[in-house]
Design an enzyme around this catalytic site. Sequence first.
Site: not given
Length: 217
Positions: A52-54, A92
């Site tokens: 979910c936040d690569i 992000t």
Amino acid sequence: MLVYECLRNGTLASFLFGDFKPSWTQRTNIAVEVARGLIFLHEECSSQIIHCDIKPQNILLDENYGARISDFGLAKLLLMNQSQTKTKLRGTKRYVAPEWFRTSPVTVKVDVYSFGVVLLEIICCQRNVDMEARGERGILTDWAYDCYQQGRLDLLVEDDREALNGMKKLDRFVMVAIGCLQENPSLRPTMKKVMLMLEGIVQVPVPPSPCPFSSIS
């Protein structure tokens, strides 16, 4: 609790966006290693994990510049019988997939989208959104697709002789990135296929425009 090993070369962000451009070989090796890490999360864990936040800030580099995916604070663990989930927006800005802004469930394909953004940043050593960049270069995902359509991938790696001497590899990596950035999640490849395409084992299909549904809210 997750305990990380000491990774002496900091984040991929500091590596890519510093004063000196890293070598093309280093960058492409890192891209493949990040893909391999996502394969582990998506297919090889006992329970499927959506990170979910690569983004480059969440990828750490060891003393040999080996890549490690970190920061699982927003990760979503799926149950054994789940392939998708509904959850509030995570991630992000500039790296999140379009489906986060809709009512549709999310799958591991949100990580594939984020990887596509990161892959372009690795190729170009440029942030996805760069307010100081000239003209259309300010939004990397849009500019990269324009360069691909115009047959001017050389513009993405200006003065990078190593990359320019391997145009077939550059073309392959850019095509993979565009494939990952498809607005329709079903058109994005799995991370397993992404890795095989990056390594040249599987042929990369010609990617369509990544945003055919851009008018959908």
